[in-house]
Design a protein around this motif. Sequence first.
Motif, PDB file in Angstrom:
ATOM      1  N   SER A  13       0.757  -1.235  -0.014  1.00 16.87           N
ATOM      2  CA  SER A  13       0.188  -0.084   0.261  1.00 16.87           C
ATOM      3  C   SER A  13       0.833   1.169  -0.072  1.00 16.87           C
ATOM      4  O   SER A  13       0.351   2.433  -0.553  1.00 16.87           O
ATOM      5  N   GLN A  14       2.025   1.181   0.596  1.00 14.61           N
ATOM      6  CA  GLN A  14       2.922   2.395   0.580  1.00 14.61           C
ATOM      7  C   GLN A  14       4.232   1.989   0.143  1.00 14.61           C
ATOM      8  O   GLN A  14       5.089   2.773   0.079  1.00 14.61           O
ATOM      9  N   VAL A  15       4.388   1.125  -0.803  1.00 19.09           N
ATOM     10  CA  VAL A  15       5.576   0.719  -1.625  1.00 19.09           C
ATOM     11  C   VAL A  15       5.309   0.678  -3.046  1.00 19.09           C
ATOM     12  O   VAL A  15       4.322  -0.027  -3.568  1.00 19.09           O
ATOM     13  N   PRO A  16       5.975   1.497  -3.841  1.00 18.95           N
ATOM     14  CA  PRO A  16       5.624   1.780  -5.195  1.00 18.95           C
ATOM     15  C   PRO A  16       6.103   0.376  -6.148  1.00 18.95           C
ATOM     16  O   PRO A  16       7.072  -0.359  -5.622  1.00 18.95           O
ATOM     17  N   LEU A  17       5.289  -0.078  -6.887  1.00 19.36           N
ATOM     18  CA  LEU A  17       5.524  -1.241  -7.680  1.00 19.36           C
ATOM     19  C   LEU A  17       6.418  -0.671  -8.830  1.00 19.36           C
ATOM     20  O   LEU A  17       6.092   0.121  -9.487  1.00 19.36           O
ATOM     21  N   ASN A  63      11.846   6.537  -4.133  1.00 23.11           N
ATOM     22  CA  ASN A  63      11.356   5.368  -3.949  1.00 23.11           C
ATOM     23  C   ASN A  63      10.283   4.948  -3.085  1.00 23.11           C
ATOM     24  O   ASN A  63       9.996   4.357  -2.137  1.00 23.11           O
ATOM     25  N   THR A  64       9.300   6.085  -3.544  1.00 20.67           N
ATOM     26  CA  THR A  64       8.009   5.964  -2.530  1.00 20.67           C
ATOM     27  C   THR A  64       6.866   5.889  -3.567  1.00 20.67           C
ATOM     28  O   THR A  64       7.027   6.311  -4.777  1.00 20.67           O
ATOM     29  N   THR A  65       5.481   5.810  -3.462  1.00 23.69           N
ATOM     30  CA  THR A  65       4.600   5.880  -4.260  1.00 23.69           C
ATOM     31  C   THR A  65       4.274   7.309  -4.774  1.00 23.69           C
ATOM     32  O   THR A  65       3.466   7.157  -5.760  1.00 23.69           O
ATOM     33  N   PRO A  70      -2.569  -0.924  -5.468  1.00 20.96           N
ATOM     34  CA  PRO A  70      -1.286  -0.862  -5.777  1.00 20.96           C
ATOM     35  C   PRO A  70      -0.952  -0.847  -7.041  1.00 20.96           C
ATOM     36  O   PRO A  70      -0.337   0.070  -7.800  1.00 20.96           O
ATOM     37  N   PHE A  71      -1.819  -1.769  -8.180  1.00 21.51           N
ATOM     38  CA  PHE A  71      -1.661  -1.304  -9.498  1.00 21.51           C
ATOM     39  C   PHE A  71      -2.279  -0.188 -10.269  1.00 21.51           C
ATOM     40  O   PHE A  71      -1.487   0.260 -11.151  1.00 21.51           O
ATOM     41  N   SER A  78      15.008   4.220   7.264  1.00 21.04           N
ATOM     42  CA  SER A  78      14.884   2.828   6.963  1.00 21.04           C
ATOM     43  C   SER A  78      13.445   2.164   6.528  1.00 21.04           C
ATOM     44  O   SER A  78      13.328   1.268   5.665  1.00 21.04           O
ATOM     45  N   SER A  79      12.630   3.035   7.055  1.00 19.79           N
ATOM     46  CA  SER A  79      11.015   2.605   6.799  1.00 19.79           C
ATOM     47  C   SER A  79      10.524   3.074   5.516  1.00 19.79           C
ATOM     48  O   SER A  79       9.447   2.729   5.144  1.00 19.79           O
ATOM     49  N   GLY A  80      11.444   3.976   4.808  1.00 20.58           N
ATOM     50  CA  GLY A  80      11.085   4.496   3.376  1.00 20.58           C
ATOM     51  C   GLY A  80       9.624   4.983   3.410  1.00 20.58           C
ATOM     52  O   GLY A  80       9.323   5.915   4.460  1.00 20.58           O
TER      53      GLY A  80
END
Length: 1128
Positions: free
Chosen positions: A129-133, A731-733, A171-172, A700-702
């Motif tokens: 949910s908070q990590v970019p694909l 490197n985030t959404t 996320p998509f 570290s938690s991005g």
Amino acid sequence: MSPLLPGLGFLLLLLGWRGAAAAAGTELCSSSPVDESAVCASVQSASQEQFLEVARGQGSPCSLTFGQLACAQETWLQDLQDDFLISLYSCLASQPPTAVDPEYSILFFSKYDAGKLLASLTVFSQRFSQVPLSLEWSLVFMNGLWERLLRVPGIETPPVLFQWLHEGLGPFLVEPRVFGCLRAKDVSCEEFQQVVAALDGIYSQLPVEEQRNLYSGIKHFLIQDESSQKCFSEAIPGLNSTAWFRNFLASFLEHATVEDLQLFGDEPTLQKFARDPVNMEMVGKLTLLRETALYYTLLLTSAPAFPLSSLPDGFICYLSPGAVRNLSREEVLGVAQRLGKSCPWTKGTPGGRVPSSLASHELQVASSLLGGLEDFSPAVLAALGQAALGLSVSSIQNNIPGEQLGAALPALGRLRGWSPEQSRAIINKLLRSGYQLLDGQSLAELGTLVGGLNSSTLRSLSPDVVLEAIQLPGFARHIEPLPSALKRTLVEKVSSRVGHPSELVKVIPSALASYIPKSLLVFGEEEPNLQDLNDKPWSRDQAAMFFGDVVKAEPDISRLSQSVLQGFTCSAASAVGAERFQELAKAMRKKKVRLGQDQLSCLLKMVTLDGIPEDLDTYPKELLLFLSPSDYAATGSCRQFFTSVGEADVDVLPREAPRRQQLLREALECLRVPGTQINEENAGVLGRLVCDLPGDYIRSSGGRLLQDLGQCGSFLPEQGVAIRDVLSSGNTTFGPPAAWSAFTLRQLSGLIPVLDHSILQQVPKKALTTWLRNFSWDSHLSREELAAVVAELQPRRHKRADADCPPDLEITDEVLDDDLMPTYYIPAELLRACLRNASLENHFSQIFTYPFSIPQLAVLKEYLYERYPNGFPENLLSNLGPILSDISPEEISTWKMSSADMLAAFLKTEPSDAQASAAIKRYVELGNALNATALDAIGRRYLCLLNSTELQAIHPSSLRLASLDPSACSQETKNLLYQKAKEAFSDQHHLPAYYELILPYLGGAPAADLKALSKDDVNMNISTFVTLRKESLMSLTPREVQGLLGMNLPELAQWQRRAPVWDWIQVQKQSELDQLHIGLTGGTQEGYINIVTPKFPAMSSAPLGVVATAFHLLPALLLSVLTVSILS
């Protein structure tokens, strides 16, 4: 909606028979049908045992290729765990997709059971949910998921569609290019229209960000081929409907910017769309972006001779100022009445930037509407309604006779939103024309215009006039927005006539209650009326005056209001009674009472007298800030404990407080956080404690913590650096700053104060401008924080502006009413050119709330000094905040600081200590008294700047009406003010509330007064005790200290090795300290004496003879002491 997806089944058939039609950027998308035998011919098959090993966690998911998974038997896939998609993505994302992977995706997802696939996607969505694909793998996955989605049973119903889009595919869908796969599958415009209709059916159920993501995908589908048709052609049946907004954007139009609309068609085409009845009906129910709504209305009204009477009410609020010029008298009145009825004339004031309640755009339109009006008869002024707020100050002063204003007063006095300049101009015109304030009715008739009275006029009125006026319901409603100085004056007038607290509380309106001096709320022998007290909004200090009286008189604590309960103090503990402590605490939890640190500490001692209650969840959550997980064991686990702590107001404790830091350490230990990475679940437990995480945890938690951090409000320097590092990485959404849009900035609004030039300069200027015009007005950012964004619009290379102001940028009343004015005058030289012939005097209260950049503020300062070479007018002093840093104390010392109101207005802008000191000195130099108004304005922040002469000039009676706290001042200041406060409150010395009145001044109290207080059961806080006058504290006996501290005595042990407590302990008999039973050690033993080393002057600062004499006398002194001791 009607049948939502009659066409999705038809679309499914079409997808099944069409071949791929590759579009730009969609080469990773393909269409059904997939020839499985041909695609799988080159794939090395895997055994069922291999699948079972992976499914059971005995084998690595990466041991199977995507091709092997896609070509496996359908039944084998059903053994995979719900988290398998996470593992699969992690294996695949380490390498780029191949040309055949899109077909593998179709095969793989087509074999998944729908329910199992949804469960797997839900787990996947929670993880990412908070990590970019990866864009490429998002396209590959969605290539198969689109087709699987269309085969889901019941997908044509809103509940099923919502579940898949919201819980599974989130996320998509962040990446709009996944909608390009639909083009690659040769989905036609007619078919896509049915997709939009289906999505519109669940629009209202979706979170805003998911709506935005879907809109971005819809836009991408419509514009990706860069054709000029965008699914519209007058020559093609089926594509020639002008209801295009309804057909292809539907409710998602709420997220379209003006630039987006201009991508969908040229202006003539957009005008046709805008005027289509179907579109107009739909748009009238939507909430468009501010700039988009203005543009849409402009499209409607741009037709020659367009009759404004035919404009629907939903669009009347977004008229351009130019559209209402040159109207007839009847047209002006018609539009004015519709503006008043249809538009939201008031809005919130986040960040405290807007002094008026009036929405900026409505004011501009009203100003333009009335610009050409010549008839200002009472009937016309009354008929204008809210649009009368568009009257310019110059029109009021020059075009409207005072008699006509007086005749229209009943209507004008009902309008909310007058600027200070307007109300002053109307009141001055009325008074000059003979209007007299002879009784309460004539004062009340001013209504909302009463703010135009100055304090001196109000002070000249009889108290009976004011008392009569405030008891009239209509007037009481209108005094809420009055300046503080006027509210204070009204209270002074009323209190001079009303002698008893109970009567004062009864007659004073709620809008004035918080301005009653706390010394006037001491009831003494009077019995307070609970209903009257409950009905008013008190401050914590005010409520402390009568809390003890109320608790004694009222047996049912649950009847006390939140406002009254916040007055709880330790000194009132005896009034509560031990048996009611827990009842009180639970009532505070139910009423959501906000308490301070000392109050909570005291309340905790009270409710734990008989041990820790097992039902801690029924008490204020803030009590947990002073407990540990072990204290909570009878109630719940440590995880539950920190969940409640995270929901509490942790700001009760200062950020640097050891207890708050200890809570964070204990929370991380409880959650078993590995290293410095915080996942979403643990962040949810930490709640507000996330705001205390060090920078290495944030890095570290991005991007996982950004949403939570956006609620913090302020950050330590190292946290700010870490946040910038995370955002700069891309490197985030949200992606890299260079790819941010206005909507990204809206999502990041809580973090914008952290963004520095290195990040803001990367953000596209168009995104910054769009954000400022659509979202900044309802953000909680301060003027300074918004100005930092405006500064990024300034060109890096300054070109010299033309000598003349461009005609379209002339500064008119409409421009001065526009809170986006700073964005129109870039670079700042353009503002300089346009200010030459402008007058700002009637707009000071507005323009200095606008986010002007530093170069623009410099230009404004130049203008002011040129305009007012002999000193600034009074109505400017309260608005100088933005340019204060450029004003020297020497300049201030020349101002005509002729009244307490002027001093208060200036100090309200929070000048520096040097500037404030110069203003106070100038005020006193001019012969003005430091009365209650002046002292309240000086307050805690500037009190310590007063010198002894100024302090001596304060009359004790003024302290009765002011709220001061000299605890941070010099000992000399504390001593002086204590004596004056003691005299001011001497007639209340015998009452329990006396302690709360004298409390702020106790740092200057002599020992005799403290000894007297020790007999009054005051339960002094330890924080007050350690700031007492040193020599006074040293004179107290242990028994007297016990009397002062009461239930707070055990806290003394925590201070026993720190000054001044340690100094006090050393001169006490240990036997007397032992009688306190709190473990104090270090006192003198029986038969011994403590010799406190005399403090001699330093060798360098005292004559040698003096030092020698002191040492010469020391042996004799010691011998004398020893002799006396032996003889005794």
